[in-house]
Design a protein around this motif. Structure first.
Motif, short mmCIF file in Angstrom:
data_model
loop_
_atom_site.label_atom_id
_atom_site.label_comp_id
_atom_site.label_asym_id
_atom_site.label_seq_id
_atom_site.Cartn_x
_atom_site.Cartn_y
_atom_site.Cartn_z
N PHE A 1 0.84 -1.20 0.00
CA PHE A 1 0.00 0.00 0.00
C PHE A 1 0.88 1.25 0.00
O PHE A 1 1.83 1.34 0.78
N ASP A 2 0.54 2.18 -0.85
CA ASP A 2 1.21 3.48 -0.88
C ASP A 2 0.29 4.49 -0.21
O ASP A 2 -0.94 4.38 -0.31
N SER A 3 0.86 5.45 0.49
CA SER A 3 0.03 6.52 1.03
C SER A 3 -0.25 7.55 -0.06
O SER A 3 0.56 7.75 -0.96
N VAL A 4 -1.40 8.16 0.05
CA VAL A 4 -1.81 9.19 -0.91
C VAL A 4 -2.08 10.47 -0.13
O VAL A 4 -2.78 10.45 0.89
N LEU A 5 -1.48 11.54 -0.56
CA LEU A 5 -1.64 12.81 0.15
C LEU A 5 -2.72 13.68 -0.50
O LEU A 5 -3.02 13.55 -1.68
N MET A 6 -3.27 14.55 0.33
CA MET A 6 -4.26 15.53 -0.15
C MET A 6 -3.82 16.90 0.30
O MET A 6 -3.41 17.09 1.45
N ARG A 7 -3.87 17.87 -0.60
CA ARG A 7 -3.58 19.26 -0.25
C ARG A 7 -4.71 20.14 -0.77
O ARG A 7 -5.36 19.82 -1.76
N PHE A 8 -4.89 21.28 -0.09
CA PHE A 8 -5.90 22.26 -0.49
C PHE A 8 -5.23 23.52 -1.00
O PHE A 8 -4.23 23.98 -0.43
N ASN A 9 -5.79 24.09 -2.03
CA ASN A 9 -5.39 25.42 -2.52
C ASN A 9 -3.87 25.53 -2.72
O ASN A 9 -3.28 26.58 -2.48
N SER A 10 -3.22 24.43 -3.08
CA SER A 10 -1.76 24.40 -3.33
C SER A 10 -0.95 24.76 -2.09
O SER A 10 0.22 25.17 -2.21
N ASP A 11 -1.53 24.62 -0.91
CA ASP A 11 -0.83 24.94 0.33
C ASP A 11 0.10 23.79 0.70
O ASP A 11 -0.36 22.71 1.07
N ALA A 12 1.42 24.04 0.66
CA ALA A 12 2.41 23.02 1.01
C ALA A 12 3.04 23.29 2.37
O ALA A 12 4.07 22.72 2.71
N GLY A 13 2.43 24.16 3.16
CA GLY A 13 2.95 24.48 4.48
C GLY A 13 2.56 23.45 5.52
O GLY A 13 1.80 22.51 5.24
N ASN A 14 3.11 23.60 6.72
CA ASN A 14 2.80 22.66 7.82
C ASN A 14 1.47 23.05 8.46
O ASN A 14 1.41 23.40 9.64
N PHE B 1 -4.80 8.57 3.20
CA PHE B 1 -5.37 7.90 2.04
C PHE B 1 -4.38 6.87 1.51
O PHE B 1 -3.18 6.98 1.70
N LEU B 2 -4.91 5.87 0.81
CA LEU B 2 -4.08 4.76 0.36
C LEU B 2 -4.32 4.46 -1.11
O LEU B 2 -5.38 4.77 -1.67
N ALA B 3 -3.32 3.83 -1.70
CA ALA B 3 -3.45 3.24 -3.03
C ALA B 3 -2.97 1.80 -2.94
O ALA B 3 -1.87 1.55 -2.42
N ASN B 4 -3.78 0.85 -3.40
CA ASN B 4 -3.30 -0.52 -3.47
C ASN B 4 -2.05 -0.58 -4.34
O ASN B 4 -2.03 -0.02 -5.44
N GLY B 5 -1.02 -1.25 -3.86
CA GLY B 5 0.22 -1.36 -4.62
C GLY B 5 0.30 -2.65 -5.43
O GLY B 5 -0.66 -3.44 -5.47
N ALA B 6 1.45 -2.84 -6.05
CA ALA B 6 1.61 -3.93 -7.00
C ALA B 6 1.55 -5.32 -6.36
O ALA B 6 1.24 -6.30 -7.03
N THR B 7 1.84 -5.40 -5.06
CA THR B 7 1.90 -6.72 -4.43
C THR B 7 0.59 -7.11 -3.74
O THR B 7 0.52 -8.17 -3.12
N THR B 8 -0.43 -6.28 -3.84
CA THR B 8 -1.73 -6.67 -3.31
C THR B 8 -2.51 -7.40 -4.42
O THR B 8 -2.08 -7.45 -5.57
N THR B 9 -3.67 -7.93 -4.05
CA THR B 9 -4.49 -8.67 -5.01
C THR B 9 -4.75 -7.83 -6.26
O THR B 9 -5.12 -6.67 -6.15
N SER B 10 -4.54 -8.42 -7.41
CA SER B 10 -4.67 -7.66 -8.65
C SER B 10 -6.08 -7.10 -8.82
O SER B 10 -7.05 -7.65 -8.29
N SER B 11 -6.19 -6.00 -9.54
CA SER B 11 -7.47 -5.37 -9.87
C SER B 11 -8.25 -4.92 -8.63
O SER B 11 -9.46 -4.77 -8.68
N THR B 12 -7.53 -4.71 -7.53
CA THR B 12 -8.20 -4.29 -6.30
C THR B 12 -7.79 -2.86 -5.97
O THR B 12 -6.61 -2.53 -5.95
N PHE B 13 -8.79 -2.02 -5.72
CA PHE B 13 -8.60 -0.60 -5.48
C PHE B 13 -9.08 -0.26 -4.07
O PHE B 13 -10.01 -0.88 -3.57
N THR B 14 -8.44 0.72 -3.44
CA THR B 14 -8.92 1.17 -2.14
C THR B 14 -10.29 1.83 -2.28
O THR B 14 -10.66 2.29 -3.37
#
Lengths: 175, 172
Positions: B47-60, B85-98
């Protein structure tokens, strides 16, 4: 509007299932089921969910994360012939108490994605109960749209109900 | 016609993969926002983590608290992203999405933005799967006008979909 009621079934006499929906329209993006149920066996009862009448062993797997007021734990169902939906109260719980859950299946018409559900629910018995998030994957070797979905309990109490909704999406990308 | 739950935008990855997904010009006419996500990634692990940002804000300016499975853990952190947030990676069950959902209340208000996040990452495995319940915060008083999603260690794969909905409360 993007949330459309598709069908609803209510148990009127104790039976081994809460609802079976066939001929599900293929015109929405996602499916959502609102489940209100109680079992007639003692202890927490399992709500078992099957897709397209597929009872082939090992095509389903479920995981959950739950708390019961005293502790938190997670569990794996192992490969199974059904999804395990959220637990519902049984005959040893005060009468009139039902479990509730909202189950979401994304992209249910897809022929490229295994079907994954996410369900949040639980019940409280005024002294006990459970709150949990569940997920499951259905991975038939041929990825097919969901046309039938069944919710089984052994047995479902009168008044148990499942409401099925279709969720549509926008064709605008906003990119 | 009711606009209680109104579809705003949807993006589906049509190519083999993309580096990120951006929603611009989010209408300011709703009360709340709901985001529904089905994501698989090119990450070589589970599993890879997926980030979310608002309004292009890259601050802490982001933080979240999570209840997560295995081990049954709680955590809270301040960060420059919200990334449960997550993304199923290559080593998880194929064709499976979070399968994930975010609900952001009062996204146009001058208060800081609070949200809930539900995440399930499925896999035909007894040991590698993910279940998260999160509360998150963007410590900004700006109205949310854009959203950005990016996988942390790879790209977002074909057929991944993110849909944005507007929720309208009664009286508007």
């Amino acid at each position: 509007m993007s949330m459309y009621p598709i069908a609803s079934q209510t148990v009127t006499s104790a039976q081994t299932y809460i609802a079976t929906f066939t001929g599900i329209p293929q015109t929405f993006q996602h499916l959502e089921a609102r489940i209100f149920a109680r079992g007639t066996n003692s202890g927490p009862n399992s709500d078992l969910i099957q897709i397209n009448n597929d009872v082939y062993a090992s095509n389903y797997r479920t995981h959950n994360l739950y708390g019961n007021g005293a502790s938190v734990a997670s569990a794996d169902s192992g490969a199974s012939t059904f999804w395990n939906g959220n637990l519902i109260p049984g005959s040893d719980s005060t009468s009139g108490i039902f479990g509730v859950s909202i189950l979401t299946i994304l992209d249910y018409t897809s022929t490229t994605k295994n079907k994954v559900f996410r369900s949040i629910g639980g019940y409280d018995t005024n002294g006990g109960g459970i709150a949990e998030i569940r997920s499951g994957v259905y991975f038939n070797s041929t990825i097919s749209p969901i046309t039938t979905i069944s919710f089984y309990v052994a047995n479902a109490a009168v008044g148990s109900r499942v409401d099925l909704y279709g969720i549509s999406t926008s064709s605008v990308t906003g990119a | 016609m009711s606009v209680f739950l109104q579809p705003i935008y949807t993006q589906t990855v049509s190519s083999s993969s993309v580096g990120g997904i951006t929603f611009n010009n989010i209408p300011q006419t709703f009360t709340d926002l709901k985001i529904v996500m089905s994501i698989k990634g090119t990450y070589s692990g589970d599993f890879d983590s997926v980030l979310m940002r608002f309004n292009s804000d890259a601050g802490n300016n982001y933080s979240y608290t999570v209840l997560a499975q295995a081990p049954n853990s709680y955590s809270s952190s301040n960060n420059n992203v919200i990334n449960p947030f997550l993304a199923n990676g290559a080593t998880t069950t194929s064709s499976t999405f979070t399968n994930m959902e975010t609900y952001i209340s009062n996204y146009t208000s001058s208060n800081k933005k609070s949200m809930t996040i539900d995440v399930v990452g499925e896999n035909n495995s007894s040991s590698s799967y993910k279940l998260f319940l999160c509360a998150a915060l963007w410590s900004s008083t700006a109205a949310i006008t854009s959203l950005y999603f990016q996988a942390s260690n790879g790209n977002i794969s074909q057929y991944s979909t993110i849909s944005l909905y507007g929720i309208l409360r009664s009286g508007i």
